[in-house]
Design an enzyme around this catalytic site. Structure first.
Site, PDB file in Angstrom:
ATOM      1  CG  HIS A 109      29.678 -45.710  35.462  1.00 45.59           C
ATOM      2  ND1 HIS A 109      30.882 -46.415  35.575  1.00 45.59           N
ATOM      3  CD2 HIS A 109      29.060 -45.874  36.980  1.00 45.59           C
ATOM      4  CE1 HIS A 109      31.058 -46.982  37.033  1.00 45.59           C
ATOM      5  NE2 HIS A 109      29.862 -46.539  37.577  1.00 45.59           N
ATOM      6  CG  ASP A 112      32.521 -44.994  32.692  1.00 47.91           C
ATOM      7  OD1 ASP A 112      32.943 -43.974  33.497  1.00 47.91           O
ATOM      8  OD2 ASP A 112      32.151 -46.144  33.199  1.00 47.91           O
ATOM      9  CD  GLU A 240      28.790 -53.102  42.461  1.00 48.61           C
ATOM     10  OE1 GLU A 240      28.487 -53.039  41.283  1.00 48.61           O
ATOM     11  OE2 GLU A 240      29.847 -52.628  42.897  1.00 48.61           O
ATOM     12  CD  GLU A 276      33.806 -54.412  43.603  1.00 55.40           C
ATOM     13  OE1 GLU A 276      32.699 -54.021  43.011  1.00 55.40           O
ATOM     14  OE2 GLU A 276      34.582 -53.978  44.139  1.00 55.40           O
ATOM     15  CG  HIS A 279      31.886 -53.896  47.007  1.00 54.66           C
ATOM     16  ND1 HIS A 279      30.976 -53.203  46.257  1.00 54.66           N
ATOM     17  CD2 HIS A 279      32.837 -53.053  46.771  1.00 54.66           C
ATOM     18  CE1 HIS A 279      31.600 -52.335  45.354  1.00 54.66           C
ATOM     19  NE2 HIS A 279      32.517 -52.311  45.646  1.00 54.66           N
ATOM     20  CG  ASP A 315      36.254 -50.966  46.614  1.00 53.33           C
ATOM     21  OD1 ASP A 315      36.438 -52.231  46.396  1.00 53.33           O
ATOM     22  OD2 ASP A 315      35.296 -50.384  45.938  1.00 53.33           O
ATOM     23  CG  ASP A 317      37.849 -51.631  42.946  1.00 57.54           C
ATOM     24  OD1 ASP A 317      37.159 -52.427  43.305  1.00 57.54           O
ATOM     25  OD2 ASP A 317      37.533 -50.335  42.810  1.00 57.54           O
TER      26      ASP A 317
HETATM   27  C1  XLS Z   1      32.387 -49.023  43.163  1.00 55.82           C
HETATM   28  C2  XLS Z   1      31.726 -49.691  42.331  1.00 55.82           C
HETATM   29  C3  XLS Z   1      31.380 -49.453  40.795  1.00 55.82           C
HETATM   30  C4  XLS Z   1      30.210 -50.186  40.143  1.00 55.82           C
HETATM   31  C5  XLS Z   1      29.572 -49.332  39.137  1.00 55.82           C
HETATM   32  O1  XLS Z   1      32.953 -49.332  44.235  1.00 55.82           O
HETATM   33  O2  XLS Z   1      32.124 -51.050  42.143  1.00 55.82           O
HETATM   34  O3  XLS Z   1      32.427 -49.392  40.096  1.00 55.82           O
HETATM   35  O4  XLS Z   1      30.563 -51.275  39.828  1.00 55.82           O
HETATM   36  O5  XLS Z   1      28.894 -48.321  39.569  1.00 55.82           O
HETATM   37 CA    CA Z   2      31.561 -52.804  41.499  1.00 58.75          CA
END
Ligand code: XLS
Ligand code: CA
Length: 447
Positions: A109, A112, A240, A276, A279, A315, A317
């Site tokens: 991003h 970042d 996404e 993802e 998600h 989420d 991750d």
């Molecule tokens: C958040 C998203 C984020 C995107 C990029 O849930 O996965 O990380 O991949 O903005």
């Molecule tokens: Ca993502």
């Protein structure tokens, strides 16, 4: 890929280049299955998998959560005198990590890479400075940018969304950021540009004009696309999907919803889906379903590789660790033609209590090995032809005669009714789900 850390300050001093040592190795800092140069079906593993590192999770996230302070003391920001200096140290650490791990791509991003300034112009300037530095490091190492994006969700100004914000000025501020992030992506040769919904959704319908917000989102995306194309950007734009979090309902709910949105607004030529795993799970689907659905509509693009915790509703991750999930994912990806501009971006973070710098390496090694196994299994499943052969036979009645005419739209309802006017033979055939699941398990074990 050239080493980056030689001659630089080393941020991961006790860790060298991660070797491939094979499945018998008990070295935690070696690949067991990911052998970058190994050819699978005539193509190198690394070219099938196109691994990317998510800058934000690996170099910005600090282990903090809603209940507690940071637990990951990043050595690259500790002795920096200014936020810009910290950003450059972080860049060095990131390139050291990419090259030691052997990951050829990364994603970021805007925020970042470079800190926000006191005005939009200063923020853009910061990003330009760091973009030039990132470009130097890309050239020195051969690491490439898979995709860039703009963070349109962290700052309080985006609390009601960005492109769907009820205040036009906030939308324009978001556009200012997207323009700069697109410029940075183009300058770095990014192969794609991602729009994750951020806060594009609603917390309550009682205060929301849903139709107007979705219309605004479509105009915003189209305008960004037009700008990037004008600048010569040839890459793919990704949307996404995510169903919820941070909003109660995100407009880009899941693949099917986004596909409908893109087609309704005529955006499906330039935009593809970045899918993802976590998600998908939040939307009540599995990863395989989302990939297969995108492929079926010709909208498959890229992947944010991670996993969720099925018993949690948020989420998490986490790094991928299920061969079963990655085998099915790679099966869908290979049948969709594999990656072209997309790749496997690790949108995953080490746990709050994973506090050693080796943990970041081990997490990625595990994720890469898990996908390498998935690739091997998927390739064998496809070349063995057992699943696809079964599916093909299952629909054989549409290959010729009236079935084929129906598929071509040549039969009226009266024609169909005539064919269906007796209860004669209609073929009782087994779906054979159990056998197919057994075959999949056999392939998984054979590796
Ligand atoms: C958040 C998203 C984020 C995107 C990029 O849930 O996965 O990380 O991949 O903005
Ligand atoms: Ca993502």
């Amino acid at each position: 890929m050239a080493d980056y850390f030689v001659g630089q300050r080393e941020y991961f001093p006790n860790i060298g280049k991660i070797p491939y040592e094979g499945s018998k190795s008990d070295n935690p800092l070696a690949f067991k299955y990911y052998d970058a140069e190994k050819k699978i079906g005539g193509k190198k593993m690394k070219d099938h998998l196109r691994f990317a590192i998510a800058y934000w999770h690996s170099f910005c996230a600090d282990g903090s959560d809603p209940f507690g302070a940071p637990t990951h003391p990043h050595p690259w920001i500790i002795d920096a005198k200014t936020p810009m200096e910290a950003a450059e140290h972080k860049l060095d650490a990131a390139f050291e990590f990419f090259t030691k791990l052997g990951a050829e791509y990364y994603c970021f991003h805007d925020r970042d890479l470079a800190p926000e300034g006191t005005s939009p112009a200063e923020s853009e300037k910061n990003l330009q400075i760091l973009t030039a530095k990132a470009r130097e490091r890309q050239q020195a190492t051969g690491v490439k940018l898979l995709w860039g994006t703009a963070n349109l969700f962290s700052h309080p100004r985006f609390m009601n969304g960005a492109a769907t914000n009820p205040e036009f000025k906030v939308l324009a501020l978001a556009a200012n950021q997207v323009k700069a992030a697109l410029d940075a992506t183009i300058a770095l040769g990014g192969e794609g540009y991602t729009f994750w919904g951020g806060r594009e959704g609603y917390m309550s319908l009682l205060n929301t004009d849903l139709k107007r917000e979705k219309d605004h989102l479509a105009v915003f995306l189209g305008t960004a696309r037009d700008y990037a194309r004008k600048q010569g950007f040839k890459g793919i734009f990704y949307i996404e999907p995510k169903p919820m979090e941070p909003t109660k309902h995100q407009y880009d709910y899941d693949v099917e919803t986004v596909a409908g949105f893109l087609r309704y607004y005529g955006l499906d030529k330039d935009f593809r889906l970045n899918i993802e795993a976590n998600h998908a799970e939040l939307a009540g689907h599995d990863f395989y379903h989302e990939l297969e659905t995108a492929a079926a509509m010709g909208l498959f693009g890229s992947v944010d590789a991670n996993r969720g915790e099925p018993r949690n509703g948020w989420d998490t991750d986490q790094f991928p660790s299920s061969y079963y999930e990655t085998s099915l994912a790679m099966y869908a990806i290979l049948r969709a033609g594999g990656f072209t501009t997309g790749g496997l971006n690790f949108v995953a973070k080490i746990r709050r209590n994973s506090v050693e710098s080796a943990d970041l390496f081990e997490a990625h090694i595990g994720g890469m090995d898990t996908f390498a196994v998935g690739l091997e299994v998927a390739h064998r499943l496809i070349s063995g032809g057992k699943l696809s052969g079964f599916i093909k036979n299952r629909y054989a009645s549409f290959d010729s005669g009236d079935g084929a005419k129906f598929e071509q739209g040549q039969l009226s309802l009266e024609d169909l009714a005539r064919i269906g006017s007796d209860y004669g033979a209609w073929g009782i055939t087994s779906g054979k789900q159990e056998r197919l699941e057994n075959i999949l398990n056999q392939y998984l074990l054979e590796l």
